[in-house]
Write a protein that holds these residues in place. Sequence first.
Motif, PDB file in Angstrom:
ATOM      1  N   TYR A 229      16.214  79.383 -30.158  1.00 49.77           N
ATOM      2  CA  TYR A 229      16.953  80.641 -30.015  1.00 49.77           C
ATOM      3  C   TYR A 229      17.167  81.035 -28.562  1.00 49.77           C
ATOM      4  CZ  TYR A 229      16.411  80.952 -34.987  1.00 49.77           C
ATOM      5  OH  TYR A 229      16.477  80.675 -36.328  1.00 49.77           O
ATOM      6  N   LYS A 230      16.911  80.098 -27.671  1.00 48.89           N
ATOM      7  CA  LYS A 230      17.080  80.425 -26.253  1.00 48.89           C
ATOM      8  C   LYS A 230      18.531  80.788 -25.940  1.00 48.89           C
ATOM      9  CE  LYS A 230      12.922  79.314 -24.558  1.00 48.89           C
ATOM     10  NZ  LYS A 230      11.999  80.206 -23.901  1.00 48.89           N
ATOM     11  N   ASP A 231      19.451  80.227 -26.721  1.00 45.60           N
ATOM     12  CA  ASP A 231      20.859  80.512 -26.461  1.00 45.60           C
ATOM     13  C   ASP A 231      21.209  81.970 -26.715  1.00 45.60           C
ATOM     14  OD1 ASP A 231      20.266  79.773 -29.182  1.00 45.60           O
ATOM     15  OD2 ASP A 231      22.401  80.048 -29.590  1.00 45.60           O
ATOM     16  N   LEU A 232      20.350  82.670 -27.473  1.00 41.98           N
ATOM     17  CA  LEU A 232      20.667  84.070 -27.801  1.00 41.98           C
ATOM     18  C   LEU A 232      20.223  85.044 -26.712  1.00 41.98           C
ATOM     19  CD1 LEU A 232      19.958  84.380 -31.622  1.00 41.98           C
ATOM     20  CD2 LEU A 232      22.136  84.430 -30.463  1.00 41.98           C
ATOM     21  N   VAL A 233      19.495  84.528 -25.708  1.00 41.70           N
ATOM     22  CA  VAL A 233      18.977  85.437 -24.673  1.00 41.70           C
ATOM     23  C   VAL A 233      20.102  86.305 -24.114  1.00 41.70           C
ATOM     24  CG1 VAL A 233      17.976  85.543 -22.370  1.00 41.70           C
ATOM     25  CG2 VAL A 233      17.054  83.961 -24.048  1.00 41.70           C
ATOM     26  N   ILE A 234      21.206  85.663 -23.780  1.00 43.89           N
ATOM     27  CA  ILE A 234      22.320  86.404 -23.177  1.00 43.89           C
ATOM     28  C   ILE A 234      22.807  87.494 -24.129  1.00 43.89           C
ATOM     29  CG2 ILE A 234      24.643  86.177 -22.214  1.00 43.89           C
ATOM     30  CD1 ILE A 234      22.699  84.695 -20.547  1.00 43.89           C
ATOM     31  N   SER A 235      22.946  87.151 -25.419  1.00 44.28           N
ATOM     32  CA  SER A 235      23.426  88.152 -26.379  1.00 44.28           C
ATOM     33  C   SER A 235      22.453  89.316 -26.471  1.00 44.28           C
ATOM     34  CB  SER A 235      23.571  87.535 -27.767  1.00 44.28           C
ATOM     35  OG  SER A 235      24.158  86.283 -27.701  1.00 44.28           O
ATOM     36  N   PHE A 236      21.161  88.999 -26.599  1.00 42.91           N
ATOM     37  CA  PHE A 236      20.177  90.080 -26.716  1.00 42.91           C
ATOM     38  C   PHE A 236      20.216  90.967 -25.480  1.00 42.91           C
ATOM     39  CE2 PHE A 236      17.738  87.118 -29.653  1.00 42.91           C
ATOM     40  CZ  PHE A 236      18.067  87.825 -30.776  1.00 42.91           C
ATOM     41  N   VAL A 237      20.290  90.329 -24.311  1.00 42.91           N
ATOM     42  CA  VAL A 237      20.304  91.114 -23.081  1.00 42.91           C
ATOM     43  C   VAL A 237      21.532  92.019 -23.051  1.00 42.91           C
ATOM     44  CG1 VAL A 237      20.610  90.946 -20.581  1.00 42.91           C
ATOM     45  CG2 VAL A 237      18.907  89.539 -21.719  1.00 42.91           C
ATOM     46  N   SER A 238      22.661  91.476 -23.480  1.00 45.65           N
ATOM     47  CA  SER A 238      23.864  92.307 -23.396  1.00 45.65           C
ATOM     48  C   SER A 238      23.811  93.432 -24.429  1.00 45.65           C
ATOM     49  CB  SER A 238      25.113  91.443 -23.535  1.00 45.65           C
ATOM     50  OG  SER A 238      25.664  91.560 -24.820  1.00 45.65           O
ATOM     51  N   ILE A 239      23.259  93.158 -25.604  1.00 41.67           N
ATOM     52  CA  ILE A 239      23.107  94.259 -26.576  1.00 41.67           C
ATOM     53  C   ILE A 239      22.192  95.339 -26.009  1.00 41.67           C
ATOM     54  CG2 ILE A 239      22.248  94.900 -28.860  1.00 41.67           C
ATOM     55  CD1 ILE A 239      22.929  92.078 -29.793  1.00 41.67           C
ATOM     56  N   LEU A 240      21.081  94.902 -25.466  1.00 44.21           N
ATOM     57  CA  LEU A 240      20.116  95.860 -24.921  1.00 44.21           C
ATOM     58  C   LEU A 240      20.766  96.692 -23.822  1.00 44.21           C
ATOM     59  CD1 LEU A 240      17.284  96.954 -24.894  1.00 44.21           C
ATOM     60  CD2 LEU A 240      16.576  95.092 -23.415  1.00 44.21           C
ATOM     61  N   LYS A 241      21.580  96.040 -22.996  1.00 45.84           N
ATOM     62  CA  LYS A 241      22.239  96.736 -21.908  1.00 45.84           C
ATOM     63  C   LYS A 241      23.171  97.810 -22.477  1.00 45.84           C
ATOM     64  CE  LYS A 241      24.527  95.539 -17.563  1.00 45.84           C
ATOM     65  NZ  LYS A 241      25.969  95.788 -17.716  1.00 45.84           N
ATOM     66  N   GLN A 242      23.934  97.411 -23.492  1.00 44.89           N
ATOM     67  CA  GLN A 242      24.865  98.378 -24.074  1.00 44.89           C
ATOM     68  C   GLN A 242      24.123  99.546 -24.712  1.00 44.89           C
ATOM     69  OE1 GLN A 242      28.024  96.596 -26.480  1.00 44.89           O
ATOM     70  NE2 GLN A 242      27.536  94.658 -25.488  1.00 44.89           N
ATOM     71  N   VAL A 243      23.036  99.218 -25.395  1.00 44.20           N
ATOM     72  CA  VAL A 243      22.269 100.299 -26.019  1.00 44.20           C
ATOM     73  C   VAL A 243      21.761 101.249 -24.948  1.00 44.20           C
ATOM     74  CG1 VAL A 243      20.201 100.853 -27.327  1.00 44.20           C
ATOM     75  CG2 VAL A 243      21.587  98.903 -28.001  1.00 44.20           C
ATOM     76  N   ALA A 244      21.195 100.674 -23.889  1.00 44.79           N
ATOM     77  CA  ALA A 244      20.617 101.514 -22.837  1.00 44.79           C
ATOM     78  C   ALA A 244      21.692 102.339 -22.148  1.00 44.79           C
ATOM     79  CB  ALA A 244      19.881 100.649 -21.823  1.00 44.79           C
ATOM     80  N   GLU A 245      22.912 101.830 -22.133  1.00 43.50           N
ATOM     81  CA  GLU A 245      24.001 102.583 -21.492  1.00 43.50           C
ATOM     82  C   GLU A 245      24.712 103.521 -22.456  1.00 43.50           C
ATOM     83  OE1 GLU A 245      26.338  99.460 -19.898  1.00 43.50           O
ATOM     84  OE2 GLU A 245      25.073  99.194 -18.134  1.00 43.50           O
ATOM     85  N   ARG A 246      24.073 103.761 -23.571  1.00 45.11           N
ATOM     86  CA  ARG A 246      24.576 104.730 -24.553  1.00 45.11           C
ATOM     87  C   ARG A 246      25.931 104.360 -25.120  1.00 45.11           C
ATOM     88  NH1 ARG A 246      21.581 109.359 -24.543  1.00 45.11           N
ATOM     89  NH2 ARG A 246      20.113 109.521 -22.827  1.00 45.11           N
ATOM     90  N   ARG A 247      26.140 103.088 -25.406  1.00 44.34           N
ATOM     91  CA  ARG A 247      27.414 102.706 -25.998  1.00 44.34           C
ATOM     92  C   ARG A 247      27.404 102.882 -27.526  1.00 44.34           C
ATOM     93  NH1 ARG A 247      29.674  98.552 -22.914  1.00 44.34           N
ATOM     94  NH2 ARG A 247      29.584  99.140 -20.732  1.00 44.34           N
ATOM     95  N   LEU A 248      26.225 103.069 -28.109  1.00 41.84           N
ATOM     96  CA  LEU A 248      26.165 103.239 -29.567  1.00 41.84           C
ATOM     97  C   LEU A 248      26.576 104.662 -29.932  1.00 41.84           C
ATOM     98  CD1 LEU A 248      22.952 101.453 -30.845  1.00 41.84           C
ATOM     99  CD2 LEU A 248      25.231 100.554 -30.467  1.00 41.84           C
ATOM    100  N   PRO A 249      27.006 104.871 -31.186  1.00 43.32           N
ATOM    101  CA  PRO A 249      27.369 106.232 -31.611  1.00 43.32           C
ATOM    102  C   PRO A 249      26.211 107.203 -31.381  1.00 43.32           C
ATOM    103  CG  PRO A 249      27.915 104.635 -33.313  1.00 43.32           C
ATOM    104  CD  PRO A 249      27.233 103.883 -32.242  1.00 43.32           C
ATOM    105  N   LYS A 250      26.545 108.436 -31.161  1.00 41.64           N
ATOM    106  CA  LYS A 250      25.541 109.452 -30.869  1.00 41.64           C
ATOM    107  C   LYS A 250      24.507 109.601 -31.979  1.00 41.64           C
ATOM    108  CE  LYS A 250      25.264 113.031 -27.642  1.00 41.64           C
ATOM    109  NZ  LYS A 250      24.414 112.256 -26.866  1.00 41.64           N
ATOM    110  N   ALA A 251      24.941 109.275 -33.207  1.00 42.56           N
ATOM    111  CA  ALA A 251      24.040 109.447 -34.340  1.00 42.56           C
ATOM    112  C   ALA A 251      22.784 108.597 -34.205  1.00 42.56           C
ATOM    113  CB  ALA A 251      24.765 109.085 -35.638  1.00 42.56           C
ATOM    114  N   TYR A 252      22.842 107.564 -33.388  1.00 44.21           N
ATOM    115  CA  TYR A 252      21.673 106.712 -33.227  1.00 44.21           C
ATOM    116  C   TYR A 252      20.743 107.196 -32.135  1.00 44.21           C
ATOM    117  CZ  TYR A 252      23.694 103.600 -36.565  1.00 44.21           C
ATOM    118  OH  TYR A 252      24.169 103.091 -37.737  1.00 44.21           O
ATOM    119  N   ASP A 253      21.132 108.238 -31.460  1.00 40.69           N
ATOM    120  CA  ASP A 253      20.216 108.830 -30.478  1.00 40.69           C
ATOM    121  C   ASP A 253      19.022 109.416 -31.206  1.00 40.69           C
ATOM    122  OD1 ASP A 253      21.982 108.160 -28.585  1.00 40.69           O
ATOM    123  OD2 ASP A 253      22.294 110.186 -27.782  1.00 40.69           O
TER     124      ASP A 253
END
Lengths: 966, 163
Positions: A229-253
Amino acid sequence: MEQLKTIGRELAMGSQGGFYQSKEFLDLVKSIGEARSKAEEDRIVLGEIETLKRRVSEPDIPKRKMKEYILRLVYVEMLGHDASFGYIHAVKMTHDDSLLVKRTGYLAVTLFLNEDHDLIILIVNTIQKDLKSDNYLVVCAALNAVCKLINEETIPAVLPQVVDLLAHPKEAVRKKAIMALHRFYQKSPSSVSHLVSNFRKRLCDNDPGVMGATLCPLFELVSTDVNSYKDLVISFVSILKQVAERRLPKAYDYHQMPAPFIQIKLLKILALLGSGDKQASENMYTVVGDIFRKCDSSSNIGNAVLYECICCVSSIYPNPKLLESAADAISRFLKSDSHNLKYMGIDALGRLIKISPEIAEQHQLAVIDCLEDPDDTLKRKTFELLYKMTKSTNVEVIVDRMIDYMISINDNHYKTEIASRCVELAEQFAPSNQWFILIMNKVFEHAGDLVNIKVAHNLMRLIAEGFGEDDDSADSQLRSSAVDSYLHILGEPKIPSVFLQLICWVLGEYGTADGKYSASYITGKLSDVAEAYSNDETVKAYAVTALMKIYAFEIAAGRKVDMLPECQSLMEQFLASHSTDLQQRAYELQAVIGLDAHAVESIMPSDASCEDIEVDKALSFLNGYIQDSIEKGAQPYIPESERSGMLNISNFRNQDHHGASSHGLKFEAYELPKQTVQSRIPPATLASTEFVPVPEPMSVRESYPTTIVPSASSDAESTELKLRLDGVQKKWGRQTHSPATSTSSSTSKKTVNGIKQVDGSNTSNSSTWETYDSRKHVEINSEKQKLAASLFGGSSKTEKKPATGHKISKPSSHMVEKSHVRKSSMEIASEKKALVHQPPDLLDFGEPTVQSSDPPSVDPFKELEGLLEPTTQLGSTAAAATNSPDIMGLFTETPGGTHNKDDSDILSSLSKQPVTNMVGGATSTQVAQSSKGPNRKDSLEKDSLVRQMGVTPSSPNPNLFKDLLG
Amino acid sequence: MSVIHFVLLISRQGKVRLTKWYSTYSKKERTKVIRELSGVILTRGPKLCNFVEWRGLKVVYKRYASLYFCMCIDPDGNELEILEIIHHYVEVLDRYFGSVCELDLIYNFHKAYYILDEILISGEFQEPSKRSIVRSVAAQDSLVETAKEQTGSISNILAQAAK
């Protein structure tokens, strides 16, 4: 608004298909609420079970009624009683067409049945049907049941449908389908291994909830096989980045944090993927650093994410900048007033010191504070940290503290754990053998029944082998000190069995070795032991063998043996014992005493427990005997591999067993009965197997090559005796009873003995210990610093002040240090005692009810209420009337603010001041503070309010029920 | 296997209000677990940690008024996160019932189960969005209500609660 809520509650209560109109059920719940004792509750529930048994078997029950019965069954089961008679009705209910009824059925079966229950087979069909339903709520209910009930055998029956549901238009369904698939993977990885790619696909689901759900199975997959699953590192990092930058809907706050639960899961996965992988870790540094900066450390959820960041940083390839941020976060945790944060800080520290050990140093005082905290949870966590940072320089202090704590607790589970940790540390880092024996004695004395018997065997081996290769005098000194300490310990009233066995063995082997104690003294002690613990046959067996050794050494030395009268009576008793083992030993003892010095010396050479013994595994000395027997017409021995009949039988059994275990869904037709197998066993062979010796004695000899008395090879007769005994013991599973096993463990030289570090200064340890015992009153702070110094070493050593004033003639600098260590640990220990004895803080009256369950008859708060002025009382009851429904309200009330309705809603206050959102520690501080305030009446009011809010059996409050039900 | 082994709701008097077992426990074990844990948790003082180490596992608990919410996790879990999951559950309950109190849970224990099923699936934390949980439970309820011909008033109130 208040009114609206009340209406809502009433409607919610009455909304369940009229079910709550049933007075019967309300009465049941109420009477259980008012039950004064567990016995009364049980009586009520048993009555209810009888009623239900009658009701559910009546014909033509309306669905509505049946639904109520099922929920009553759930209730009964929840209270710990058996409602299995009604399970089948719950199963039937899942078949119903109406969702309303079906949902109740599914709820009940998921609560009633485990995955291995026989009734599950009856639900599978319904689940299959419901998974195809076009009502997504039905599908969801079925998926809930799938997660809980489908077992390895039934997976194939629902798997295709679950996979189809991964593409369902409703996100709630997709999410549950993912979880069901995850569950299948947990139960039987092979059955879904070809579907694992689905998890990757769903990671890109456009619904954050579904994406979040895939992280659970992915975490598990990554933890079993990181490299795929090493190939997923980039995907996980980018998801985490988006989450941390508040890209998810407000309802998930959640409390102003963007999707913190998803962040935590991602950090957990990244920790696994980055572990020991520099390249993968480098991709993560930026985003983890960002999260460190963005986390709001004033809220509990912020700290949860921070903690996960620290775990991640300590797991991935180290990065100095991140380590610094982690260290900062840890020091914030440790400096916090909240116990929860301190606990997390200690835990995080334990993770980080593996990478940067120096970080512990700056927190030493905080760690000592946690170690002395009255909170057991915190204390244990701190011991765990100390265990992780033990070195040879601080082992003595740490193990001493651990043992002190071990003695003070009653929780056997934890006692076992801490005892085994002490043993482990002592074995690994012991500065001297004397110290090691001293520690072991303490462990055995206080937790002897909890430690593994191997620990005792290890200690025997240590004493027998000694530590110096050529240093005989040191060895005998060690043994003498062991004998001394054991004779001393025998004076104690109650000694654990394992420890007694050890003591008996050592006394038998070395009791008279140095000539300090006479044979009659030692034998007297041994027979005392055998008498005092007369129901412990293992100990008696050890004692008899020890007696035999002492007498044998006496005879070999040419002295005349005078058996003490108590020994004689003991022997008489053992000769007639019900235990064949004891009998055997007693007879052996008798036989040995009758022999001459030369024979005895070859049977029982002194201090020969470490000698290797040659064993004739082929038993060639029996050849003549066998030859004779065969000539007389006896059956020859058939080795196991050649016994065809036996093999077939075991085969047959295996098949039989397999058939039994795989009951449930069978997808292929049953095989024909295997008559051939049975008929193939010739009766003759069967009969002969009875006489064929069971191969066990052989294997016993192999696994315990030294189970024979030292002189075995020279004395054929005694060997034969012993061997047969072994066979008997093995058969009855009592290896530990034989003296042979004890010697075997002590003589086996294969295991590496980790305690061979020679320490020059070991001799005077015990004396320094005593001297410092008296000096106990020194300033706390310097004491803590000293303890810290002894624990952490390093720079803090300079803080050791000579002001505490003890003069040492300085035999060596090493000695000085050691005595410091000893001293401080003693003093801290005494201090701790003082702390414990301190009277409780009077102001801590805040919640006395939490600590002690109040007696049912007298209600102190009722009495206290009477002392209040009538007006206040009115006020308090009024407040109770408005506020009592609010379960969360308790913590937000400010003193005197009980009348303020707005304040009673925690959620509104939550949004106003996020600080109240902190961990329980913080909220409860608030309560404590408010009750500590100057106004005593307020705190009393609060207490009465708290009491009224609960459904207290001691004060059944009719208003409570009237209020809510109208 | 599960992240959360079980969920327990116990009142201050030690009465069981809700139990949900995600890992397999026999009936006997369940009774023992409840007895042991209520002995440990109910006697703990107010300012101590919200965590208890127990039989090699960890139990995270939090008191709300007279009710203790307890969840049992593996020793390497994140306790603060679990504490927030508990709080999240209470917040959803509070939204659903409107200022929830112990009585709500006593008489509507099945509702509490339905909501819990939306939050935790086989011991894993599921839905971080409060709104969608309440919406989903409300959808199930409103279906129920349609059957009972009470649709109008109840869904209004639930919509109110969901805001």
